[in-house]
Design an enzyme around this catalytic site. Structure first.
Site, mmCIF file in Angstrom:
data_model
loop_
_atom_site.group_PDB
_atom_site.id
_atom_site.type_symbol
_atom_site.label_atom_id
_atom_site.label_comp_id
_atom_site.label_asym_id
_atom_site.label_seq_id
_atom_site.Cartn_x
_atom_site.Cartn_y
_atom_site.Cartn_z
ATOM 1 N NE ARG A 194 -3.577 -2.184 2.812
ATOM 2 C CZ ARG A 194 -3.320 -3.350 3.403
ATOM 3 N NH1 ARG A 194 -2.118 -3.572 3.930
ATOM 4 N NH2 ARG A 194 -4.252 -4.287 3.485
ATOM 5 C CE LYS A 216 -6.480 -0.832 4.670
ATOM 6 N NZ LYS A 216 -7.761 -1.054 3.942
ATOM 7 N NE ARG A 243 -2.929 -3.201 -1.502
ATOM 8 C CZ ARG A 243 -2.581 -4.139 -0.609
ATOM 9 N NH1 ARG A 243 -1.310 -4.499 -0.498
ATOM 10 N NH2 ARG A 243 -3.490 -4.722 0.149
ATOM 11 C CG HIS A 250 -6.334 -8.635 0.993
ATOM 12 N ND1 HIS A 250 -6.521 -9.010 -0.323
ATOM 13 C CD2 HIS A 250 -6.154 -7.279 0.959
ATOM 14 C CE1 HIS A 250 -6.472 -7.956 -1.101
ATOM 15 N NE2 HIS A 250 -6.255 -6.897 -0.350
ATOM 16 C CE1 TYR A 297 -6.576 -6.908 -7.139
ATOM 17 C CE2 TYR A 297 -6.740 -8.061 -5.057
ATOM 18 C CZ TYR A 297 -6.506 -6.909 -5.763
ATOM 19 O OH TYR A 297 -6.202 -5.750 -5.096
#
Length: 311
Positions: A166, A189, A260, A283, A292
């Protein structure tokens, strides 16, 4: 009866909300950004209830919520112009709080929790093709009068495309992270860490940038610096890529985050498995990564329709 103030938040409710946010942050590794969004979602909901019922929402009044209240809130939010996706997220936060509150207080909120969220079509990522990504980096390299700035922008974008970072993750790197080894520990995250393989090309472009940079590299200082020496902002990278895409005729979707996305779709097209790509992207859920596969299938059907004699 005069409606209460805009938030209509009783002290007991404010305390319960603060405690729930603490629990979410501590036990579910929610990021600061997510906690801020949840707080806004719940404040909007509780404020609506205050005006809807003519009294500040309390834990006791929340125990009496029904589907009609939830539907009225959804209707009010839609009337304000909130989109289906944003409303679904807002309702998810509300249900999470109500579920936690019902467990803590022993209330039966099954009626309110049964309200359905609006359906929405999840937008697919718009990655660049490998050729587009290469051309964009070449244009960025030639697009700035100051060589070290151009080298810096190329280095950052290579980290996004080549390592799947990211933009915030790339820009949070410090001098202590250099030199890169075969893998780099990234904090993503929610404070979750993951190891990302470091391609030789990524090491090379960062080394080229550092060789040209006028700033001394120190362990406690940012790896990627702005022209005044502070930590580089994502906006500067966005500007560089915006200029490149204008020169190349690329679509507006060609953003730093699209690099990304490109990392993920190019890996998938090369035979990468979803679990590995999930780990590399950081993720929390495989369902986030599975989007995706839809991108890959959509591209496959596009080629099929263009090439098939009966397309």
């Amino acid at each position: 009866m005069t409606a209460p103030g805009p938030l209509a938040l009783a002290p007991a409710t404010a305390a319960a909300l603060a405690r729930w946010l603490e629990v979410e942050a501590a036990t579910r590794d929610r990021s600061a950004h997510t906690i801020t969004a949840y707080r806004a979602d719940l404040l909007a909901f509780l404020s609506f209830l205050g005006g809807h019922h003519g009294a500040a929402a309390t834990p006791r009044s929340l125990a009496l919520l029904r589907q009609a209240d939830m539907r009225a809130f959804a209707a009010a939010e839609r009337a304000r112009g909130l989109g289906a996706r944003s409303l679904a997220r807002r309702q998810s936060a509300v249900r999470g709080f109500l579920r936690w509150l019902s467990d803590r207080e022993g209330h039966d909120l099954s009626a309110a929790l049964a309200a359905r969220s609006p359906k929405y079509a999840r937008s697919l990522p718009r990655p660049l093709t490998p050729d587009q990504a290469r051309e964009a980096l070449e244009m960025v390299a030639a697009g700035h009068d100051t060589p070290w700035v151009a080298a810096r922008d190329v280095a950052v974008m290579t980290m996004l495309w080549g390592c799947g970072l990211r933009i915030s993750e790339a820009l949070s790197l410090d001098g202590a992270d250099w030199p890169f080894r075969d893998s780099l520990t990234i904090t993503g995250k929610g404070g979750k860490q993951r190891n990302v393989p470091m391609l030789p090309v990524a090491r090379d472009v960062v080394a080229a940038y550092l060789k040209l940079s006028p700033w001394r590299l120190a362990p406690e200082q940012p790896l990627f610096r702005g022209v005044r020496g502070g930590r580089l902002s994502g906006g500067q990278i966005a500007v560089a890529l915006r200029r490149a895409r204008a020169a190349l005729g690329l679509p507006p979707s060609a953003t730093p985050h699209a690099l990304r996305h490109s990392f993920a779709t190019h890996l998938l097209a090369a035979g990468g498995d979803l679990r590995t790509i999930q780990e590399l992207l950081g993720h929390a859920s495989l369902s986030t990564t599975q989007v995706y596969t839809a991108v890959d299938d959509a591209q496959l059907m596009k080629v099929y329709r263009a090439a098939h004699p009966r397309g």
